[in-house]
Write an enzyme that holds these catalytic residues in place. Structure first.
Site, PDB file in Angstrom:
ATOM      1  N   ARG A 203       0.837  -1.205   0.000  1.00  0.00           N
ATOM      2  CA  ARG A 203       0.000   0.000   0.000  1.00  0.00           C
ATOM      3  C   ARG A 203       0.876   1.261   0.000  1.00  0.00           C
ATOM      4  O   ARG A 203       0.634   2.206  -0.732  1.00  0.00           O
ATOM      5  CB  ARG A 203      -0.921  -0.031   1.230  1.00  0.00           C
TER       6      ARG A 203
ATOM      7  N   GLU B 111       5.273 -19.036   2.675  1.00  0.00           N
ATOM      8  CA  GLU B 111       4.480 -19.681   3.730  1.00  0.00           C
ATOM      9  C   GLU B 111       4.630 -21.197   3.616  1.00  0.00           C
ATOM     10  O   GLU B 111       4.426 -21.769   2.538  1.00  0.00           O
ATOM     11  CB  GLU B 111       3.001 -19.249   3.591  1.00  0.00           C
TER      12      GLU B 111
ATOM     13  N   ALA C 259      -7.658 -17.757   9.543  1.00  0.00           N
ATOM     14  CA  ALA C 259      -8.040 -17.441  10.919  1.00  0.00           C
ATOM     15  C   ALA C 259      -7.882 -18.692  11.780  1.00  0.00           C
ATOM     16  O   ALA C 259      -8.813 -19.482  11.893  1.00  0.00           O
ATOM     17  CB  ALA C 259      -9.489 -16.966  10.945  1.00  0.00           C
TER      18      ALA C 259
ATOM     19  N   CYS D  11      -7.989 -18.991  14.803  1.00  0.00           N
ATOM     20  CA  CYS D  11      -8.922 -18.964  15.940  1.00  0.00           C
ATOM     21  C   CYS D  11     -10.266 -19.584  15.593  1.00  0.00           C
ATOM     22  O   CYS D  11     -11.056 -19.904  16.482  1.00  0.00           O
ATOM     23  CB  CYS D  11      -9.123 -17.532  16.427  1.00  0.00           C
TER      24      CYS D  11
ATOM     25  N   HIS E  38      -9.300 -15.331   4.869  1.00  0.00           N
ATOM     26  CA  HIS E  38      -9.774 -13.956   4.614  1.00  0.00           C
ATOM     27  C   HIS E  38      -9.599 -13.592   3.147  1.00  0.00           C
ATOM     28  O   HIS E  38     -10.502 -13.101   2.499  1.00  0.00           O
ATOM     29  CB  HIS E  38      -9.003 -12.950   5.466  1.00  0.00           C
ATOM     30  N   TYR E  39      -8.369 -13.781   2.639  1.00  0.00           N
ATOM     31  CA  TYR E  39      -8.077 -13.508   1.231  1.00  0.00           C
ATOM     32  C   TYR E  39      -7.277 -14.675   0.669  1.00  0.00           C
ATOM     33  O   TYR E  39      -6.409 -15.210   1.363  1.00  0.00           O
ATOM     34  CB  TYR E  39      -7.245 -12.217   1.072  1.00  0.00           C
TER      35      TYR E  39
ATOM     36  N   ALA F 191      -3.999 -13.151  18.430  1.00  0.00           N
ATOM     37  CA  ALA F 191      -4.209 -12.657  17.070  1.00  0.00           C
ATOM     38  C   ALA F 191      -4.314 -11.127  16.953  1.00  0.00           C
ATOM     39  O   ALA F 191      -3.708 -10.538  16.049  1.00  0.00           O
ATOM     40  CB  ALA F 191      -5.442 -13.332  16.462  1.00  0.00           C
TER      41      ALA F 191
ATOM     42  N   ARG G 177     -15.773   0.132  43.161  1.00  0.00           N
ATOM     43  CA  ARG G 177     -16.197   0.711  44.445  1.00  0.00           C
ATOM     44  C   ARG G 177     -15.703  -0.162  45.608  1.00  0.00           C
ATOM     45  O   ARG G 177     -15.165   0.332  46.597  1.00  0.00           O
ATOM     46  CB  ARG G 177     -17.733   0.789  44.449  1.00  0.00           C
TER      47      ARG G 177
END
Ligand code: NAD
Length: 450
Positions: free
Chosen positions: A27, A38, A46, A48, A66-67, A299, A440
């Site tokens: 970006r 990888e 994910a 998790c 995700h992608y 994560a 308290r």
């Protein structure tokens, strides 16, 4: 050494931290050549979500990605899967693919190698049906095995062990948990963990505490778990005894490790070697309660570290301030949240911890559907500073643990919490929120008067 290609940036590890770093670099520097290597077959997944895939609540592994690799490639990031970096040195990495090894050069390197399961030193871990849970491939294998199993042992009652146990019960399996410590979830104090233990037993889990595993036995496939107290017939075994940072490559590169054994980094995620950054479960972060380096293999922390590492590597400026160890999970119908130090850890860190524990309704008493929440807050006697908190209830845990986490990050006192301007309406909270009630009680403890 024949170099295959030269990249401006090489990211090792395509988990959340690695992919966030790669995306940030691309970006900020659209023309830069960026590669991600990888070891497994998936990136940007994910982990998790894997317990819920095993239990069938998530019906396909693809939903945990995700992608895809192709989506990253379209953005101009060269993603290589099933690509293990086996050697690294100044300016190069050697990568093993199924068809051989290739060497790539880098200008800057981001180590996002993550963590790996820490296995106990027992015999029989190589038997078929002995499962760990880290990658999507692990999840696929685990689901296949447990579907045909009748009785499954889970070794370790931490986050993964308990989330897996719940999902195994969802599938109707008999579940035996073996935990070496006297209570489940070492990130909670024992008094709070006992609420989780009650929930596990109410849901038919055979929970064994203070019981260490000696050996796994079988005939190629696992059949029995032998512990220091007995022997149990099983069809599969989950080993969920914690994780350790993956730091082998860092060692080869001469990158310094910190006191926790993870990679030492500064707030810009720079390691001790110029041009090399680290992010995610492989790296340390400052504990904002103790002020010392700590390790948070979680994560949300990993993602942010990746963002900061990527921004700095690409020539921008970003700092990761540190973390307080906020985690939430669900065990059957209980929500569990924790942040900061437990009472036990605060003691070990040299604080003078004062605890306060209360039980309160999650909504106005007259509003239908209120549940009970137990709140434990810990503060330092000398300074009145908040040190941590634990929350267990059937609803309303997330908002409260998050509120406390944000205050802990700012070094807030019990009084700051008491006067915090929190939201209120009968369907969501009583007018004196359980968090404020706990503050308290703690104020009273600290001041010794009403
Ligand atoms: P963990 O550290 O949460 O729990 C490991 C458990 O195994 C501990 O209770 C420990 O006492 C026990 N144990 C260790 N050795 C043992 C032995 N020989 N016999 C029996 N018990 C033993 O680790 P995990 O559950 O493997 O999870 C890995 C990491 O993933 C965690 O560090 C956690 O941060 C992360 N995670 C987080 C979430 C979440 O936040 N909801 C969910 C899943 C995983």
């Amino acid at each position: 050494m024949t170099v295959t290609e030269r990249y401006d940036y090489v990211v090792v590890g395509g988990g959340p931290a690695g992919m966030t770093a790669a995306s940030r670099i691309k970006r900020l520097k659209p023309n830069a050549r960026v590669a991600v290597f990888e070891r497994s077959g998936f990136v940007s997944y994910a982990p998790c979500g894997t317990p819920y895939y095993i239990g069938g609540l998530v019906d396909s592994l693809g939903k945990l990605v995700h992608y895809t690799v192709d989506e990253f490639r379209r953005r101009g990031i060269d993603v290589y899967t099933n690509a293990e970096v086996v050697e690294a040195g100044q300016g190069f990495v050697r990568v093993r693919f199924s068809d051989g090894e290739r060497v790539y050069e880098w200008g800057k390197l981001i180590l996002a190698t993550g963590a790996r399961p820490r296995l106990p030193a027992v015999r029989g871990l190589d038997l078929e049906g002995v499962l760990t849970l880290r990658t999507l491939e692990d999840a696929e294998r685990a689901r296949r095995h447990v579907l045909e199993a009748l009785r499954v042992a889970v070794i370790g009652a931490g986050y993964i062990g308990l989330e897996v146990a719940e999902n195994l019960r969802r599938l109707g399996k008999e579940v035996l948990i073996l935990e070496i410590l006297p209570h489940v979830m070492p990130t909670l104090d024992g008094d709070m963990a006992s609420l989780v233990e009650g929930e596990l037993r109410r849901n038919g889990v055979d929970l064994h505490l203070s019981e260490g595993v000696r050996e796994l036995e079988g005939d190629g496939r696992v059949r029995r778990v032998i512990t220091d107290r007995g022997a149990y017939e099983v069809d599969a075994v989950f080993v969920a005894t914690g994780v350790a940072p993956e730091v082998q490559l860092a060692g080869r590169l001469g990158v310094k490790l910190g006191p926790t054994g993870a990679i030492a980094v500064n707030r810009r995620m720079e390691t001790s070697v110029e041009g090399i950054y680290a992010a995610g479960d492989a790296a340390e972060a400052v504990n904002l309660v103790t002020g010392k380096p700590d390790w948070f293999p979680l994560a949300p922390v990993a993602n942010k570290m990746g963002y900061v590492a990527g921004a700095n590597a690409a020539g921008g400026y970003a700092e990761f301030p540190g973390a307080v160890g906020t985690a939430v999970t669900k065990v059957f119908d209980l929500e569990i949240g924790r942040t900061g130090l437990t009472e036990a850890r605060a003691e070990r860190e040299g604080f003078k911890p004062v605890p306060a524990k209360i039980r309160a309704g999650t909504r106005s008493s007259y509003y239908p559907g209120a549940a009970e929440i137990t709140v434990k807050l810990i503060a330092d006697r000398e300074t009145g500073r908040l040190l941590g908190g634990q929350f267990i209830g059937r609803e309303g845990v997330l908002a409260r643990v998050n509120t406390l986490a944000a205050l802990l990050m700012r070094g807030a006192t019990v009084e700051d919490l008491f006067f915090a301007d929190l939201g209120y309406a009968p369907p969501f909270a009583p007018v004196w929120d359980p968090l404020i009630v706990a503050a308290r009680v703690l104020l009273r403890e600290l001041r010794g008067a009403d």
